[in-house]
Write a protein that holds these residues in place. Structure first.
Motif, PDB file in Angstrom:
ATOM      1  N   GLY A   1       0.887  -1.257  -0.298  1.00 28.84           N
ATOM      2  CA  GLY A   1       0.233  -0.001   0.159  1.00 28.84           C
ATOM      3  C   GLY A   1       1.029   1.147   0.208  1.00 28.84           C
ATOM      4  N   GLN A   2       0.314   2.463   0.378  1.00 34.20           N
ATOM      5  CA  GLN A   2       0.994   4.100   0.488  1.00 34.20           C
ATOM      6  C   GLN A   2       1.169   4.087  -1.117  1.00 34.20           C
ATOM      7  OE1 GLN A   2       0.923   5.403   3.121  1.00 34.20           O
ATOM      8  NE2 GLN A   2      -0.515   3.239   4.137  1.00 34.20           N
ATOM      9  N   VAL A   3       0.468   3.586  -2.134  1.00 33.91           N
ATOM     10  CA  VAL A   3       1.654   3.924  -3.071  1.00 33.91           C
ATOM     11  C   VAL A   3       1.766   5.172  -3.574  1.00 33.91           C
ATOM     12  CG1 VAL A   3       0.927   3.319  -5.867  1.00 33.91           C
ATOM     13  CG2 VAL A   3       1.157   1.561  -4.396  1.00 33.91           C
ATOM     14  N   ASP A   4       0.697   5.845  -3.463  1.00 29.16           N
ATOM     15  CA  ASP A   4       0.501   7.733  -3.039  1.00 29.16           C
ATOM     16  C   ASP A   4       2.071   8.146  -3.143  1.00 29.16           C
ATOM     17  OD1 ASP A   4       0.139   6.888  -0.965  1.00 29.16           O
ATOM     18  OD2 ASP A   4      -1.205   8.603  -0.437  1.00 29.16           O
TER      19      ASP A   4
ATOM     20  N   ASP B   1       2.309  -8.288  -5.311  1.00 29.38           N
ATOM     21  CA  ASP B   1       2.074  -8.829  -7.387  1.00 29.38           C
ATOM     22  C   ASP B   1       0.671  -7.630  -7.619  1.00 29.38           C
ATOM     23  OD1 ASP B   1       0.642 -10.039  -5.832  1.00 29.38           O
ATOM     24  OD2 ASP B   1      -0.127 -11.629  -6.917  1.00 29.38           O
ATOM     25  N   GLU B   2      -0.331  -8.399  -6.628  1.00 26.55           N
ATOM     26  CA  GLU B   2      -1.022  -6.837  -7.223  1.00 26.55           C
ATOM     27  C   GLU B   2      -0.942  -6.026  -6.721  1.00 26.55           C
ATOM     28  OE1 GLU B   2      -5.059  -8.032  -5.425  1.00 26.55           O
ATOM     29  OE2 GLU B   2      -4.746 -10.307  -6.112  1.00 26.55           O
ATOM     30  N   MET B   3      -0.524  -5.137  -6.005  1.00 25.40           N
ATOM     31  CA  MET B   3      -0.184  -3.496  -5.738  1.00 25.40           C
ATOM     32  C   MET B   3       1.007  -2.954  -6.795  1.00 25.40           C
ATOM     33  SD  MET B   3      -0.987  -1.568  -4.286  1.00 25.40           S
ATOM     34  CE  MET B   3      -2.636  -2.417  -2.470  1.00 25.40           C
ATOM     35  N   SER B   4       1.469  -3.796  -6.883  1.00 25.44           N
ATOM     36  CA  SER B   4       2.397  -3.639  -8.213  1.00 25.44           C
ATOM     37  C   SER B   4       1.640  -3.288  -9.251  1.00 25.44           C
ATOM     38  CB  SER B   4       3.387  -4.488  -8.526  1.00 25.44           C
ATOM     39  OG  SER B   4       4.191  -5.116  -7.215  1.00 25.44           O
ATOM     40  N   GLU B   5       0.870  -4.031  -9.888  1.00 22.56           N
ATOM     41  CA  GLU B   5       0.178  -3.542 -11.149  1.00 22.56           C
ATOM     42  C   GLU B   5      -0.421  -2.425 -10.907  1.00 22.56           C
ATOM     43  OE1 GLU B   5      -2.727  -7.181 -11.599  1.00 22.56           O
ATOM     44  OE2 GLU B   5      -0.416  -8.718 -12.115  1.00 22.56           O
TER      45      GLU B   5
ATOM     46  N   MET C   1       0.367   0.251  -9.722  1.00 22.43           N
ATOM     47  CA  MET C   1       1.353   0.920  -8.750  1.00 22.43           C
ATOM     48  C   MET C   1       1.184   0.779 -11.005  1.00 22.43           C
ATOM     49  SD  MET C   1       5.174   1.539  -6.915  1.00 22.43           S
ATOM     50  CE  MET C   1       5.790   3.427  -7.356  1.00 22.43           C
ATOM     51  N   MET C   2       2.186   0.402 -11.550  1.00 21.57           N
ATOM     52  CA  MET C   2       2.781   0.335 -12.473  1.00 21.57           C
ATOM     53  C   MET C   2       1.281   0.523 -13.290  1.00 21.57           C
ATOM     54  SD  MET C   2       5.597  -3.367 -13.637  1.00 21.57           S
ATOM     55  CE  MET C   2       3.682  -4.437 -12.385  1.00 21.57           C
ATOM     56  N   LEU C   3       0.230   0.345 -13.540  1.00 22.87           N
ATOM     57  CA  LEU C   3      -0.510   1.174 -14.219  1.00 22.87           C
ATOM     58  C   LEU C   3      -0.556   2.769 -14.080  1.00 22.87           C
ATOM     59  CD1 LEU C   3      -3.075   1.024 -16.025  1.00 22.87           C
ATOM     60  CD2 LEU C   3      -4.822   0.451 -14.227  1.00 22.87           C
ATOM     61  N   GLN C   4       0.059   2.955 -12.544  1.00 22.59           N
ATOM     62  CA  GLN C   4      -0.578   4.644 -12.777  1.00 22.59           C
ATOM     63  C   GLN C   4       0.509   5.255 -13.217  1.00 22.59           C
ATOM     64  OE1 GLN C   4      -1.677   5.890  -8.492  1.00 22.59           O
ATOM     65  NE2 GLN C   4      -2.549   3.332  -7.983  1.00 22.59           N
TER      66      GLN C   4
ATOM     67  N   PHE D   1       9.070   3.096 -16.227  1.00 18.89           N
ATOM     68  CA  PHE D   1       9.341   1.741 -15.609  1.00 18.89           C
ATOM     69  C   PHE D   1       9.651   0.566 -16.546  1.00 18.89           C
ATOM     70  CE2 PHE D   1       4.948   1.831 -16.334  1.00 18.89           C
ATOM     71  CZ  PHE D   1       4.956   0.367 -16.650  1.00 18.89           C
ATOM     72  N   VAL D   2      10.512  -0.640 -15.628  1.00 19.93           N
ATOM     73  CA  VAL D   2      10.851  -1.500 -16.348  1.00 19.93           C
ATOM     74  C   VAL D   2      10.180  -2.857 -15.408  1.00 19.93           C
ATOM     75  CG1 VAL D   2      12.102  -2.720 -16.819  1.00 19.93           C
ATOM     76  CG2 VAL D   2      12.299  -0.505 -18.046  1.00 19.93           C
ATOM     77  N   LEU D   3       9.583  -3.670 -15.864  1.00 22.39           N
ATOM     78  CA  LEU D   3       9.327  -4.969 -15.044  1.00 22.39           C
ATOM     79  C   LEU D   3       9.973  -6.254 -15.639  1.00 22.39           C
ATOM     80  CD1 LEU D   3       7.374  -6.910 -13.848  1.00 22.39           C
ATOM     81  CD2 LEU D   3       5.657  -6.788 -15.247  1.00 22.39           C
ATOM     82  N   THR D   4      10.609  -6.777 -14.857  1.00 18.16           N
ATOM     83  CA  THR D   4      11.643  -7.955 -15.761  1.00 18.16           C
ATOM     84  C   THR D   4      11.309  -8.891 -14.844  1.00 18.16           C
ATOM     85  OG1 THR D   4      13.449  -8.257 -16.550  1.00 18.16           O
ATOM     86  CG2 THR D   4      14.032  -7.504 -14.464  1.00 18.16           C
ATOM     87  N   GLU D   5      11.767 -10.373 -15.671  1.00 21.15           N
ATOM     88  CA  GLU D   5      11.688 -11.066 -14.390  1.00 21.15           C
ATOM     89  C   GLU D   5      13.027 -11.104 -13.424  1.00 21.15           C
ATOM     90  OE1 GLU D   5       9.738 -13.458 -13.773  1.00 21.15           O
ATOM     91  OE2 GLU D   5       8.352 -12.438 -14.766  1.00 21.15           O
TER      92      GLU D   5
END
Length: 256
Positions: free
Chosen positions: A150-153, A179-183, A185-188, A196-200
């Protein structure tokens, strides 16, 4: 109260201990870099340092800095950061750390804090977010290990304050929502047109870390085993945007 268990304040919410890990031959300069680590639920600064091998990883990274572990909620299922969430309290902690270093002859009387990096695991997200908002100290980098609940803002506001700010979230599918919160934040970030970059984890390289200001690393591992063996905390420290390498062979001494 958590799951019908009472966690008394005196035992879990009054410990202001701070553990400093200092390279024995830290290069004396007018400015000293500081790395802060905050632990998650059901932990304390000693158990976190031992279980995740934080001292070993820090020393092996050869960074000319001091590692600081400050106690928050001790041995309880709680993300509360105590007084460190309040305005200017992180600034006071930084001043206390510098005064302790000077008192022990580790820093010169003229030394001042320089680059500040904050890292943490799991429930540490809350105190880190509040420090970014209320700490009244410039923080250059934030490394989260399966800790974005949380606290993405607050993290976004910090990222938007300065285009040099460096953010990494190393997350799993087994963290209970990171994982859901990362999604989210990435959407925002997409909506505000911020790169930004998402990698494995399987393909992570030093170049990827060095070349991306905002980085999300997905790991197939479990929540408590993404920090060491392999030593991912060390990897991120070695590829920090701001921390300088130590020029000599490292040893360490613990200052309580």
């Amino acid at each position: 109260m958590y799951d019908s268990v009472l966690y008394p304040g005196a035992e879990h919410y009054t410990d202001s201990s701070v553990l400093l890990i200092v390279p024995r031959r830290l290069e004396h300069t007018e400015k000293i870099d500081l790395i802060f680590w905050f632990h998650g639920w059901r932990n304390n600064i000693d158990t976190a340092a031992e279980f995740y091998k934080l001292t070993r990883q820090f020393i092996a990274s050869r960074r000319n800095a001091v590692l600081v572990l400050a106690e928050t909620t001790r041995n309880a299922p709680d993300s509360y950061g105590g007084k460190l969430e309040q305005p200017a309290m992180f600034k006071s902690l930084v001043n206390d750390v510098m005064n302790e270093l000077k008192k022990n002859g580790i820093a010169s009387k003229e030394s001042k804090p320089s680059n500040i990096l904050i890292a943490g695991h799991s429930g540490a997200f809350r105190v880190i977010a509040y420090i970014l908002q209320n700490g009244q100290v410039a923080v250059q980098e934030v490394f989260l290990f399966d800790a974005l609940y949380g606290q993405v803002d607050k993290f976004l506001s910090w990222l938007n304050e300065d285009q040099s700010h460096h953010f990494i979230h190393w997350f799993t599918n087994l963290g209970g929502g990171t994982d859901e919160m990362s999604e989210i934040m990435m959407l925002q970030l997409k909506e505000q047109h911020t790169d930004f970059v998402l990698t494995e984890e399987s393909v992570i390289t030093k170049k990827i870390i060095k070349n991306n200001r905002i980085l999300f690393v997905h790991s197939p591992r479990e929540h408590n085993v993404i920090i060491n063996d392999p030593d991912d905390f060390q990897l991120l420290l070695e590829n920090s945007f701001t921390l300088r390498p130590y020029p000599k062979e490292l040893n360490n001494v613990k200052v309580n």
